[in-house]
Write an enzyme that holds these catalytic residues in place. Structure first.
Site, PDB file in Angstrom:
ATOM      1  N   HIS A  19     -12.116 -12.691   3.780  1.00  0.00           N
ATOM      2  CA  HIS A  19     -13.445 -12.804   3.159  1.00  0.00           C
ATOM      3  C   HIS A  19     -13.907 -14.260   3.163  1.00  0.00           C
ATOM      4  O   HIS A  19     -15.051 -14.565   3.502  1.00  0.00           O
ATOM      5  CB  HIS A  19     -13.413 -12.310   1.697  1.00  0.00           C
ATOM      6  CG  HIS A  19     -13.189 -10.829   1.552  1.00  0.00           C
ATOM      7  ND1 HIS A  19     -12.252 -10.303   0.696  1.00  0.00           N
ATOM      8  CD2 HIS A  19     -13.785  -9.775   2.138  1.00  0.00           C
ATOM      9  CE1 HIS A  19     -12.281  -8.977   0.757  1.00  0.00           C
ATOM     10  NE2 HIS A  19     -13.207  -8.632   1.628  1.00  0.00           N
ATOM     11  N   LYS A  43     -14.992   3.808  -9.302  1.00  0.00           N
ATOM     12  CA  LYS A  43     -13.687   3.380  -8.778  1.00  0.00           C
ATOM     13  C   LYS A  43     -12.798   2.871  -9.904  1.00  0.00           C
ATOM     14  O   LYS A  43     -13.264   2.534 -10.977  1.00  0.00           O
ATOM     15  CB  LYS A  43     -13.898   2.266  -7.752  1.00  0.00           C
ATOM     16  CG  LYS A  43     -14.265   2.788  -6.377  1.00  0.00           C
ATOM     17  CD  LYS A  43     -14.116   1.646  -5.386  1.00  0.00           C
ATOM     18  CE  LYS A  43     -14.544   2.048  -3.993  1.00  0.00           C
ATOM     19  NZ  LYS A  43     -14.592   0.896  -3.098  1.00  0.00           N
ATOM     20  N   ARG A  92     -13.302  -6.477  11.838  1.00  0.00           N
ATOM     21  CA  ARG A  92     -11.975  -7.006  12.164  1.00  0.00           C
ATOM     22  C   ARG A  92     -11.427  -6.388  13.437  1.00  0.00           C
ATOM     23  O   ARG A  92     -10.767  -7.042  14.229  1.00  0.00           O
ATOM     24  CB  ARG A  92     -10.991  -6.700  11.013  1.00  0.00           C
ATOM     25  CG  ARG A  92     -11.294  -7.450   9.752  1.00  0.00           C
ATOM     26  CD  ARG A  92     -10.589  -6.828   8.575  1.00  0.00           C
ATOM     27  NE  ARG A  92     -11.072  -5.460   8.344  1.00  0.00           N
ATOM     28  CZ  ARG A  92     -10.790  -4.728   7.294  1.00  0.00           C
ATOM     29  NH1 ARG A  92      -9.997  -5.197   6.369  1.00  0.00           N
ATOM     30  NH2 ARG A  92     -11.293  -3.521   7.161  1.00  0.00           N
ATOM     31  N   SER A 130      -8.203  -5.803   1.573  1.00  0.00           N
ATOM     32  CA  SER A 130      -7.910  -5.871   0.135  1.00  0.00           C
ATOM     33  C   SER A 130      -6.942  -4.758  -0.262  1.00  0.00           C
ATOM     34  O   SER A 130      -6.042  -4.961  -1.087  1.00  0.00           O
ATOM     35  CB  SER A 130      -9.200  -5.728  -0.676  1.00  0.00           C
ATOM     36  OG  SER A 130     -10.058  -6.806  -0.419  1.00  0.00           O
TER      37      SER A 130
END
Ligand code: PNS
Length: 173
Positions: A19, A43, A92, A130
């Site tokens: 990040h 969440k 990515r 993450s």
């Protein structure tokens, strides 16, 4: 000339070196970059919003054109509220592409004026997520190369609250 404000939206639970790499790249091409943390009550995050905000603020304090904010609801509505005209997202690997393409096209459908800009993180961060950082930390593996030192510290405190207590009393060994 008109200033380009971009947002970099995400969950950032926790923020990683990947990040940070993308924030640095984004700060070089946009006039202003707002790191926007999604407030998602559904969440069950490891770090609450205030904790994530503090970590990101510390990580980005040297970037004068970067700020940190939180949002809920549609990302396109938030972007319109703060007059952002671009959204920064990282890709990515090819596996990210399908999801990112779908999201970018849906956001374009919702708000045609908002441009999604994809950037690639440095290769050494291309496998970091993450979710994996949380899993590795929870299972006792080393996350040293994956997150900034301050985030590593916060993760250790989160997973072993006694560390925070010892530190407060100046007894960290
Ligand atoms: O860190 P993430 O999970 O990759 O970030 C995803 C995020 C926050 C960018 C995305 O879930 C989002 O924008 N959510 C806000 C709600 C929204 O606008 N949904 C429609 C997306 S097309």
């Amino acid at each position: 000339m008109k200033k380009v404000v971009a947002i970099y939206p995400g969950s950032f639970d926790p923020p990683t070196k990947g990040h940070l790499d993308l924030i640095e790249r984004g700060s070089r091409i946009f006039d202003e970059l707002v790191v926007a943390i999604l407030r998602n009550p559904e969440k069950d995050p490891l770090f609450n919003i205030a904790e994530r905000r503090r970590m990101l603020e510390t990580m980005t304090e040297d970037f004068k054109n970067v700020s940190v904010d939180t949002f809920d609801g549609l990302m396109v509505d938030y972007a319109a509220r703060i007059k952002a005209t671009a959204v920064l997202r990282g890709i990515r690997a090819i596996s990210d592409y399908e999801y990112e393409l779908q999201m970018a096209l849906m956001n374009r459908k919702l708000q045609p004026q908002l441009e999604t800009v994809f950037m690639l993180p440095a290769e050494q961060y291309s496998y970091i997520s993450s979710r994996l950082v949380r899993e590795i930390a929870q299972l006792g593996g080393s996350i040293h190369d994956l997150v900034p030192e301050m985030v590593e510290q916060r993760l250790h405190e989160k997973l072993d609250p006694s560390l925070k207590f010892s530190e407060a009393k100046g007894k960290r060994s």
